[in-house]
Design a protein around this motif. Structure first.
Motif, PDB file in Angstrom:
ATOM      1  N   GLU A 127      -1.560   2.006   1.247  1.00 20.17           N
ATOM      2  CA  GLU A 127      -0.215   2.580   1.248  1.00 20.17           C
ATOM      3  C   GLU A 127      -0.110   3.789   0.322  1.00 20.17           C
ATOM      4  O   GLU A 127       0.606   4.751   0.630  1.00 20.17           O
ATOM      5  CB  GLU A 127       0.805   1.509   0.863  1.00 20.17           C
ATOM      6  N   ALA A 128      -0.819   3.755  -0.797  1.00 29.88           N
ATOM      7  CA  ALA A 128      -0.795   4.910  -1.704  1.00 29.88           C
ATOM      8  C   ALA A 128      -1.387   6.134  -1.019  1.00 29.88           C
ATOM      9  O   ALA A 128      -0.848   7.244  -1.120  1.00 29.88           O
ATOM     10  CB  ALA A 128      -1.548   4.592  -2.986  1.00 29.88           C
ATOM     11  N   ALA A 129      -2.509   5.965  -0.328  1.00 30.22           N
ATOM     12  CA  ALA A 129      -3.141   7.085   0.368  1.00 30.22           C
ATOM     13  C   ALA A 129      -2.247   7.599   1.490  1.00 30.22           C
ATOM     14  O   ALA A 129      -2.068   8.819   1.653  1.00 30.22           O
ATOM     15  CB  ALA A 129      -4.496   6.665   0.921  1.00 30.22           C
ATOM     16  N   GLU A 130      -1.670   6.703   2.264  1.00 27.29           N
ATOM     17  CA  GLU A 130      -0.797   7.120   3.367  1.00 27.29           C
ATOM     18  C   GLU A 130       0.418   7.889   2.848  1.00 27.29           C
ATOM     19  O   GLU A 130       0.808   8.916   3.426  1.00 27.29           O
ATOM     20  CB  GLU A 130      -0.338   5.891   4.166  1.00 27.29           C
ATOM     21  N   THR A 131       1.018   7.407   1.787  1.00 28.96           N
ATOM     22  CA  THR A 131       2.202   8.068   1.231  1.00 28.96           C
ATOM     23  C   THR A 131       1.844   9.426   0.659  1.00 28.96           C
ATOM     24  O   THR A 131       2.590  10.405   0.822  1.00 28.96           O
ATOM     25  CB  THR A 131       2.854   7.183   0.158  1.00 28.96           C
ATOM     26  N   LEU A 132       0.704   9.514  -0.007  1.00 30.38           N
ATOM     27  CA  LEU A 132       0.259  10.785  -0.573  1.00 30.38           C
ATOM     28  C   LEU A 132       0.022  11.817   0.523  1.00 30.38           C
ATOM     29  O   LEU A 132       0.434  12.981   0.404  1.00 30.38           O
ATOM     30  CB  LEU A 132      -1.010  10.556  -1.392  1.00 30.38           C
ATOM     31  N   LEU A 133      -0.617  11.416   1.604  1.00 37.59           N
ATOM     32  CA  LEU A 133      -0.843  12.334   2.721  1.00 37.59           C
ATOM     33  C   LEU A 133       0.479  12.777   3.349  1.00 37.59           C
ATOM     34  O   LEU A 133       0.638  13.934   3.758  1.00 37.59           O
ATOM     35  CB  LEU A 133      -1.733  11.679   3.779  1.00 37.59           C
ATOM     36  N   GLU A 134       1.435  11.880   3.386  1.00 35.72           N
ATOM     37  CA  GLU A 134       2.747  12.208   3.971  1.00 35.72           C
ATOM     38  C   GLU A 134       3.464  13.273   3.146  1.00 35.72           C
ATOM     39  O   GLU A 134       3.943  14.270   3.689  1.00 35.72           O
ATOM     40  CB  GLU A 134       3.602  10.941   4.068  1.00 35.72           C
ATOM     41  N   VAL A 135       3.541  13.079   1.822  1.00 35.79           N
ATOM     42  CA  VAL A 135       4.266  14.057   1.004  1.00 35.79           C
ATOM     43  C   VAL A 135       3.503  15.379   0.908  1.00 35.79           C
ATOM     44  O   VAL A 135       4.089  16.428   0.654  1.00 35.79           O
ATOM     45  CB  VAL A 135       4.596  13.510  -0.398  1.00 35.79           C
TER      46      VAL A 135
END
Length: 409
Positions: free
Chosen positions: A93-101
């Motif tokens: 989830e941290a990686a997915e959120t980072l890629l999103e922002v």
């Protein structure tokens, strides 16, 4: 008149114990701190200080932020470390959120490390995978102190004791497009840039330079990597400083504020071609991506978004700069930077004396250059808190000027 703070015998004794038990690479610490709350910290004598350095742009949410405390506490009770033979929901989830922002396209990826220097070491390996040994950095650059990252760093005093360093690194004058164009050629694997050079004195690259670097590297087939270790995660009033110019790099490196104080770094690759350059077994880390750090990353990213701290950093930083310049103090030449990463440029080399004077009056600031005071407060700092510093600045500079004159030969 603000009551001046002086260290007690207890604090001096603790500092003496520090000197007796540590390798002296950091010199003499200024204080022994015990705890913090928001933008405030306290020392062992019970004195309170407004923390306008934020752990050098690390404590993004300040001290003791409930969302970060809850996330780390919960994760610590479940699993702190599992090794990279496995993964966790926190890491995913941290990686997915980072890629999103980051606005990263499909096929982008994240490599979690433990620090900014490690993130830049990963970028060096990425550059090596191009088959081109050359790396171009710029004057004023600071990319870390591990030996690979140190080769990218420009400051001679950092480099000289440890040479010879990684070969193939060229430094060109920051902001000089023609010099950059001349340095980038068929042997260049990577150009690495800080959009806003924090350690150089909070020095922004000229408008359009990052876009020129994007054009030059694309034409030459080289990678463009932006070092967002100090500028990332909302610090400059955008999620990432390169977004101010609408430039998409091939990769960016992050750390500092990413974990809100929990040690974590990251290299973000943009697009499948770059992401696929490092394959299984070609790089790694024992602690990178551990669930504790990734839970902190997730809490920081979510809180910055939900509390609109990117927008706050932009507005509060602009207001701060305008208020300092409105003082009309002849010792202040300008305020540069963006968001809540600001450099107060002085007309005299008073920065070190100003730090001491500010600390006596309850403010923590940083002398990033002899004539530059760096401010990098938590993004939760309020306008009222910043106003107390601006109101005190003339008296701080008075005391700094007197101390500087007294010390002059």
């Amino acid at each position: 008149m603000t009551e001046l703070r002086h260290p007690s015998q207890e604090q001096q004794a603790l500092l003496e114990r520090y000197r007796g038990s540590h390798v002296g690479v950091f010199g003499q610490p200024g204080l022994v701190l015990t705890h913090g709350d928001g933008a405030w910290v306290w020392d062992v004598d019970g004195h309170r200080y407004l923390d306008l350095l934020g752990g050098i742009a690390v404590n993004l949410l300040g001290h003791g932020h409930p969302e970060l405390v809850a996330a780390v506490s919960k994760q610590a009770g479940e699993a702190v470390h599992v090794s990279n033979f496995f993964t966790t929901t926190a890491q995913i989830e941290a990686a997915e959120t980072l890629l999103e922002v980051a606005g990263a396209p499909e096929g982008s990826g994240v490599f979690f490390a433990n620090s900014g220097a490690e993130a830049n070491e990963a970028a060096i390996k990425l550059a090596r995978k191009t088959g081109r040994p050359g790396i171009v950095s710029v004057s004023g650059a600071f990319h870390g102190r591990t030996t690979g990252a140190l080769a990218l760093t420009h400051k001679e005093s950092h480099r000289a004791p440890f040479e010879p360093l990684l070969p193939g690194v060229t430094h060109v004058p920051a902001g000089d497009v023609a010099a950059l164009e001349a340095a980038v050629g068929p042997d260049t694997g990577m150009v690495i840039l800080e959009p806003l050079q924090g350690e150089a004195g909070v020095v922004p690259l000229p408008e359009g330079y990052l876009a020129a670097a994007r054009r030059i590297t694309t034409e030459a087939g080289a990678l463009l990597v932006v070092d967002e270790i100090q500028t990332g995660v909302g610090r400059t009033g955008a999620w990432f400083a390169h977004q101010h110019e609408g430039v998409r790099p091939d990769a960016m490196t992050l750390a500092k504020g990413l974990g809100g104080g929990v040690p974590v770094g990251a290299m973000v690759t943009f697009g499948p071609e770059v992401t696929g350059m490092l394959t299984a077994g070609q790089h790694g880390t024992t602690f990178g991506g551990n669930p504790l750090a990734c839970s902190a990353v997730l809490a920081v990213l979510r809180t910055v978004h939900e509390k609109r701290l990117v927008e706050h950093a932009r507005a509060a930083g602009q207001r701060l700069a305008e208020r300092v310049e409105a003082l009309g103090d002849p010792r202040v030449a300008q305020v540069r930077g963006a968001g809540l990463l600001r450099g107060i440029v002085l007309t005299e080399p008073l920065a070190a004396a100003a730090v001491a004077a500010a600390r006596e009056r309850g403010f923590i600031i940083n002398p990033v250059a002899p004539d530059v005071i760096r401010l990098a407060p938590p993004l939760v700092v309020t306008d009222d808190q910043l106003d107390t510093f601006v109101d005190a600045l003339p008296a701080i500079l008075d005391a700094a000027q007197a101390a500087h004159q007294e010390a002059a030969p």
